[in-house]
Design a protein around this motif. Structure first.
Motif, mmCIF file in Angstrom:
data_model
loop_
_atom_site.group_PDB
_atom_site.id
_atom_site.type_symbol
_atom_site.label_atom_id
_atom_site.label_comp_id
_atom_site.label_asym_id
_atom_site.label_seq_id
_atom_site.Cartn_x
_atom_site.Cartn_y
_atom_site.Cartn_z
ATOM 1 N N VAL A 2 -17.971 -9.477 -4.725
ATOM 2 C CA VAL A 2 -16.544 -9.794 -4.785
ATOM 3 C C VAL A 2 -15.852 -8.817 -5.734
ATOM 4 N N SER A 3 -14.681 -8.354 -5.335
ATOM 5 C CA SER A 3 -13.905 -7.491 -6.228
ATOM 6 C C SER A 3 -12.431 -7.860 -6.173
ATOM 7 N N VAL A 4 -11.735 -7.551 -7.268
ATOM 8 C CA VAL A 4 -10.290 -7.774 -7.350
ATOM 9 C C VAL A 4 -9.620 -6.424 -7.550
ATOM 10 N N THR A 5 -8.604 -6.140 -6.748
ATOM 11 C CA THR A 5 -7.828 -4.915 -6.938
ATOM 12 C C THR A 5 -6.359 -5.293 -7.047
ATOM 13 N N VAL A 6 -5.775 -4.982 -8.182
ATOM 14 C CA VAL A 6 -4.340 -5.236 -8.348
ATOM 15 C C VAL A 6 -3.614 -3.989 -7.852
ATOM 16 N N TYR A 7 -2.974 -4.098 -6.707
ATOM 17 C CA TYR A 7 -2.303 -2.932 -6.130
ATOM 18 C C TYR A 7 -0.893 -2.743 -6.679
ATOM 19 N N ASP A 8 -0.342 -3.807 -7.249
ATOM 20 C CA ASP A 8 1.033 -3.703 -7.748
ATOM 21 C C ASP A 8 1.275 -4.848 -8.736
ATOM 22 N N GLY A 9 2.173 -4.601 -9.678
ATOM 23 C CA GLY A 9 2.563 -5.673 -10.600
ATOM 24 C C GLY A 9 1.584 -5.880 -11.740
ATOM 25 N N SER A 10 0.861 -4.813 -12.141
ATOM 26 C CA SER A 10 -0.147 -4.999 -13.189
ATOM 27 C C SER A 10 0.460 -5.030 -14.579
ATOM 28 N N ILE A 18 -2.221 -8.714 -5.214
ATOM 29 C CA ILE A 18 -3.575 -8.759 -5.770
ATOM 30 C C ILE A 18 -4.551 -8.977 -4.619
ATOM 31 N N TYR A 19 -5.426 -7.991 -4.418
ATOM 32 C CA TYR A 19 -6.335 -8.040 -3.272
ATOM 33 C C TYR A 19 -7.711 -8.509 -3.741
ATOM 34 N N VAL A 20 -8.212 -9.557 -3.130
ATOM 35 C CA VAL A 20 -9.538 -10.074 -3.477
ATOM 36 C C VAL A 20 -10.420 -9.924 -2.235
ATOM 37 N N GLU A 21 -11.550 -9.261 -2.423
ATOM 38 C CA GLU A 21 -12.367 -8.872 -1.291
ATOM 39 C C GLU A 21 -13.809 -9.335 -1.464
ATOM 40 N N ASP A 22 -14.418 -9.700 -0.367
ATOM 41 C CA ASP A 22 -15.852 -9.992 -0.377
ATOM 42 C C ASP A 22 -16.447 -9.436 0.912
ATOM 43 N N GLY A 26 -10.908 -9.564 3.077
ATOM 44 C CA GLY A 26 -10.107 -9.825 1.890
ATOM 45 C C GLY A 26 -8.845 -10.634 2.133
ATOM 46 N N VAL A 27 -8.270 -11.081 1.034
ATOM 47 C CA VAL A 27 -6.962 -11.752 1.078
ATOM 48 C C VAL A 27 -6.082 -11.136 -0.013
ATOM 49 N N PHE A 28 -4.781 -11.189 0.196
ATOM 50 C CA PHE A 28 -3.843 -10.839 -0.864
ATOM 51 C C PHE A 28 -3.359 -12.118 -1.533
ATOM 52 N N LEU A 29 -3.361 -12.120 -2.860
ATOM 53 C CA LEU A 29 -2.693 -13.172 -3.602
ATOM 54 C C LEU A 29 -1.281 -12.645 -3.839
ATOM 55 N N ASP A 30 -0.327 -13.175 -3.127
ATOM 56 C CA ASP A 30 1.077 -12.773 -3.181
ATOM 57 C C ASP A 30 1.292 -11.334 -2.689
ATOM 58 N N PHE A 31 2.518 -11.056 -2.310
ATOM 59 C CA PHE A 31 2.864 -9.719 -1.828
ATOM 60 C C PHE A 31 4.361 -9.516 -2.084
ATOM 61 N N GLY A 32 4.678 -9.456 -3.399
ATOM 62 C CA GLY A 32 6.092 -9.491 -3.795
ATOM 63 C C GLY A 32 6.727 -8.125 -3.979
ATOM 64 N N ILE A 33 8.016 -8.142 -4.200
ATOM 65 C CA ILE A 33 8.764 -6.908 -4.482
ATOM 66 C C ILE A 33 8.634 -6.603 -5.972
ATOM 67 N N ASN A 34 8.309 -5.361 -6.283
ATOM 68 C CA ASN A 34 8.248 -4.953 -7.681
ATOM 69 C C ASN A 34 9.642 -4.475 -8.102
ATOM 70 N N PHE A 35 10.428 -5.393 -8.662
ATOM 71 C CA PHE A 35 11.824 -5.064 -8.986
ATOM 72 C C PHE A 35 11.925 -4.055 -10.128
ATOM 73 N N ARG A 84 -5.668 4.177 2.571
ATOM 74 C CA ARG A 84 -6.716 3.181 2.780
ATOM 75 C C ARG A 84 -6.208 2.031 3.640
ATOM 76 N N ARG A 85 -7.050 1.634 4.581
ATOM 77 C CA ARG A 85 -6.738 0.470 5.402
ATOM 78 C C ARG A 85 -7.494 -0.700 4.825
ATOM 79 N N LEU A 86 -6.850 -1.819 4.704
ATOM 80 C CA LEU A 86 -7.537 -2.988 4.148
ATOM 81 C C LEU A 86 -7.646 -4.056 5.211
ATOM 82 N N ASP A 87 -8.731 -4.780 5.168
ATOM 83 C CA ASP A 87 -8.838 -5.964 6.012
ATOM 84 C C ASP A 87 -8.076 -7.084 5.286
#
Ligand SMILES: [Zn+2]
Length: 517
Positions: A2-10, A18-22, A26-35, A84-87
């Motif tokens: 399992v890995s966590v990748t924060v693609y935005d908002g760190s 926040i992408y969590v993969e196994d 994977g799934v994204f935890l939220d997918f918000g606008i970085n204001f 990169r393409r993510l599942d």
């Protein structure tokens, strides 16, 4: 693994992706606008161009360089193939604030979105009522774009006739019939309006996820907010946005109990630098606003975030106690209608709610004529009614509604600012402009005042008229001590170092760098 990748908002507030993969799923935890990033380039009328799809956002680096975006938003001069393409099996959405959900609008169409009933209802209502739809507002449903002829594929346009395509939303609990119906149609579509092509709203167990996902309600400044616990080869708790000093603290506490001993805690840290003493409870807000409104024999204006229905209900209870009418916008009323579809609780049943009748040529918005006017026509209150007996009303107006005061022409009264503090120069400037309006109409102001510092005016916020939706530093420490995770990953904070200084098991995420668990 399992890995966590924060693609935005760190290292800023919002924009969580926040992408969590196994094992490649994977799934994204939220997918918000970085204001924070967005506002570096854009503001008000200087925005990304819808006709160029995602070009402007990806070129300026305002969204992660990934190959996961809507194909119909890619003009001929954008090539994602080297990225990169993510599942993505799903986006697990914590709540309906744009800094958590806004960029879902540009995400590939077939990605399932898992959210609570209230979050789904709020997003549908926002899409129905948006005045001039842009790509960024297409979270719930969207117009497919095509490359316009004769533009070399640089310009994208949508078909005026085609139906809207709805995203696949999945509910964390059984969706009620009324919500299913609300989500599958648009007001006015039976006449000539555009239809929504949608699948029926179903529960999240229909989505195949790489983790067992548990959902917990948490207390935040919008209804429907949740935290998630992911269980697989690692256990991960994600707080979303939360607080412990609100009316629904017991919800947050239940999440914390369930999160005990997870291996990884991903937590927000918006207010880590604020101590317990800075917390204001909803009860204090009620008492202060009540005293301010009781003390005036003129008009009251209440300025709060329109999505904060809890605050609206607080002002409603004040209106009831004082025998006044709470005047909301038609859009607010539609949001309350949406909440009713989700929760079966019709706030509009309260006769003390009136609906502001704007001066306009004709009523053409189908959501307003078909739903609000059809159900609550007798509740409309026009500027003249308010002019005749201003003390009878509490008006829910914010900055952009001030123009309507020109029709009401109040002679004194109170203005209660019950919303978050300005945190940028730009916002500070809005308060100076607001100050001019308040002076012009001789409105006594609560919640902030303008003060001169080095010759320049700045808003100074008066404590007690707003309760933050975010936990204080002590509350975050309490969360971490109770959960006692092996690894802490802070997000949604400008002060990630605050965590590092207090705990030795903190990993500060770097955007796009995978953290193996
Ligand atoms: Zn939030």
């Amino acid at each position: 693994m399992v890995s966590v990748t924060v693609y935005d908002g760190s290292s800023n507030i919002g924009g969580n992706k926040i992408y969590v993969e196994d094992k490649g799923r994977g799934v994204f935890l939220d997918f918000g606008i970085n204001f924070t990033k967005y506002n570096m380039f854009f503001q008000d009328f200087l925005t990304e161009r819808s006709s160029r799809g995602i070009h402007d956002l990806i070129y300026l680096g305002l969204i992660p360089k990934l190959n996961i975006y809507r194909k119909d938003l890619i003009p001929s001069d954008v090539d994602l193939s080297s990225y990169r393409r993510l599942d993505i099996e799903a986006v697990l959405l914590s709540h309906a604030h744009m800094d958590h959900c806004g960029n879902i609008a540009i995400l590939e169409k077939n990605v399932p979105i898992v959210a609570t009933k209230s979050t789904i209802a709020i997003l549908k209502a926002l899409r129905d009522t948006v005045a001039s739809p842009k790509i960024g507002s297409e979270v719930f449903y969207m117009s497919a774009r095509e490359r316009a002829e004769g533009t070399g594929g640089l310009i994208l346009e949508s078909h005026a006739k085609g139906a809207y395509e709805a995203r696949e939303f999945y509910c964390t609990t059984e969706p009620p019939e009324k919500l299913i119906e609300f989500c599958s149609s648009r007001p006015g579509q039976s006449s000539h309006g555009k239809k929504i092509m949608s699948h029926e709203l179903e529960t999240m167990d229909k989505v195949s996820l790489p983790f067992d996902v548990e959902v917990y309600d948490v207390d935040h400044s919008i209804y429907g907010a949740v935290a998630f616990i992911l269980k697989g080869d690692a256990t991960i708790a994600y707080t979303g946005d939360f607080r412990l000093h609100g009316r629904y603290a017991d919800r947050t506490n239940r999440f914390i109990e369930a999160a005990k001993n997870v291996s990884t805690l991903i937590t927000e840290g918006t207010r880590v630098d604020k101590d317990e003493g800075s917390n204001v409870s909803e009860e204090q807000v009620f008492n202060n606003c009540y005293a301010a409104i009781e003390g005036t024999d003129k008009l009251t204006i209440a300025d709060f975030s329109s999505r904060n229905v809890e605050r609206l209900e607080m002002f409603l209870s004040i209106a009831k106690k004082l025998g006044k009418t709470l005047v909301v916008s038609a859009k607010d009323a539609y949001l309350l209608y949406a909440i009713d579809c989700a929760e079966g609780r019709c706030i509009m049943d309260n006769k003390e709610i009136g609906i502001y009748k704007e001066l306009k040529k004709r009523d053409k918005d189908k959501w307003e004529t078909g739903i609000i006017m059809a159900n609550w026509k007798e509740r409309y209150i026009c500027p003249k009614d308010i002019m005749q007996d201003p003390s009878q009303y509490i008006l829910c107006f914010s900055f952009f509604d001030l123009k309507h005061l020109l029709d009401i022409k109040p002679k004194g009264g109170s203005y209660i600012y019950s919303s978050s503090e300005a945190f940028s120069e730009e916002q500070s400037f809005d308060f100076i402009r607001l100050g001019h309006w308040l002076d012009f109409f001789k409105l006594k102001t609560y919640g902030f005042k303008l003060e001169k510092v080095d010759g320049n005016l700045y808003p100074i916020f008066e404590k007690g008229f707003h309760a933050s939706g975010h936990a204080s530093g002590e509350e975050i420490v309490g969360l971490i001590e109770r959960v006692d995770p092996d690894i802490i990953i802070p997000v949604h904070t400008e002060k990630p170092i605050w965590f590092k200084e207090r705990f030795d098991n903190v990993i500060l995420p770097e955007e796009g760098a995978s953290i193996p668990l």
